[in-house]
Design a protein around this motif. Structure first.
Motif, PDB file in Angstrom:
ATOM      1  N   PRO A  70      60.837  51.701  15.381  1.00 26.03           N
ATOM      2  CA  PRO A  70      61.220  50.977  14.166  1.00 26.03           C
ATOM      3  C   PRO A  70      62.704  50.654  14.221  1.00 26.03           C
ATOM      4  O   PRO A  70      63.496  51.447  14.735  1.00 26.03           O
ATOM      5  N   MET A  71      63.063  49.483  13.724  1.00 23.44           N
ATOM      6  CA  MET A  71      64.463  49.067  13.753  1.00 23.44           C
ATOM      7  C   MET A  71      64.900  48.593  12.377  1.00 23.44           C
ATOM      8  O   MET A  71      64.119  48.012  11.622  1.00 23.44           O
ATOM      9  N   ALA A  72      66.136  48.847  12.072  1.00 21.25           N
ATOM     10  CA  ALA A  72      66.716  48.416  10.799  1.00 21.25           C
ATOM     11  C   ALA A  72      66.782  46.892  10.758  1.00 21.25           C
ATOM     12  O   ALA A  72      66.828  46.232  11.791  1.00 21.25           O
ATOM     13  N   GLN A  73      66.796  46.371   9.546  1.00 21.10           N
ATOM     14  CA  GLN A  73      66.950  44.938   9.295  1.00 21.10           C
ATOM     15  C   GLN A  73      65.819  44.109   9.906  1.00 21.10           C
ATOM     16  O   GLN A  73      66.019  42.964  10.284  1.00 21.10           O
ATOM     17  N   THR A  74      64.621  44.684   9.998  1.00 26.69           N
ATOM     18  CA  THR A  74      63.467  43.943  10.503  1.00 26.69           C
ATOM     19  C   THR A  74      63.104  42.869   9.490  1.00 26.69           C
ATOM     20  O   THR A  74      62.846  43.186   8.327  1.00 26.69           O
ATOM     21  N   PRO A  75      63.101  41.578   9.890  1.00 26.77           N
ATOM     22  CA  PRO A  75      62.813  40.503   8.946  1.00 26.77           C
ATOM     23  C   PRO A  75      61.494  40.717   8.202  1.00 26.77           C
ATOM     24  O   PRO A  75      60.464  41.006   8.798  1.00 26.77           O
ATOM     25  N   CYS A 129      59.394  47.637  16.793  1.00 28.94           N
ATOM     26  CA  CYS A 129      59.879  46.445  17.470  1.00 28.94           C
ATOM     27  C   CYS A 129      60.015  46.825  18.942  1.00 28.94           C
ATOM     28  O   CYS A 129      60.126  47.998  19.286  1.00 28.94           O
ATOM     29  N   VAL A 130      60.023  45.824  19.824  1.00 27.10           N
ATOM     30  CA  VAL A 130      60.118  46.096  21.249  1.00 27.10           C
ATOM     31  C   VAL A 130      61.294  45.317  21.831  1.00 27.10           C
ATOM     32  O   VAL A 130      61.456  44.133  21.556  1.00 27.10           O
TER      33      VAL A 130
END
Length: 109
Positions: free
Chosen positions: A46-51, A103-104
């Motif tokens: 998981p990543m921050a600021q994922t649209p 996310c990858v």
């Protein structure tokens, strides 16, 4: 501990966000050293600021990591900068079916 060598792909699945910046960068540098030229690192987490999931993702993983006592959600841009600092090139973001969950990113030595 040293990482095994001789592999052309190393994966990190839900690893970086569990660690603070210094530990994560050290790990990325060690992976870079373990990969042969042209080898690939694949990061899925998981990543921050994922649209489309900024608020819910940042809140959920922010609380999760607060409970863990270490790490933080990072944006794609932050991970990209860490990868470049570790010596990686050809950093690419890959599409996933559920970007809130993971996310990858791939990067080449």
């Amino acid at each position: 501990d040293p990482l095994p060598e001789g592999y052309d792909l190393i994966t990190l699945v839900r690893v970086l966000h569990d660690h603070d910046d210094a530990v994560a960068l050290t790990l990325l540098r060690r992976i870079h050293a373990a990969l042969p030229p042209g080898g690939t690192l694949l990061i899925a987490e998981p990543m921050a600021q994922t649209p489309g999931a900024e608020r819910s993702g940042d809140a959920y993983f922010g609380f999760y990591l607060l409970a863990m006592g270490t790490g933080r959600p990072r944006s794609v841009a932050e991970i990209r900068a860490m990868l470049h600092a570790a010596g990686f090139g050809q950093v690419r973001t890959r599409r996933t079916a559920l970007p809130l969950i993971a996310c990858v990113i791939t990067a080449t030595r």
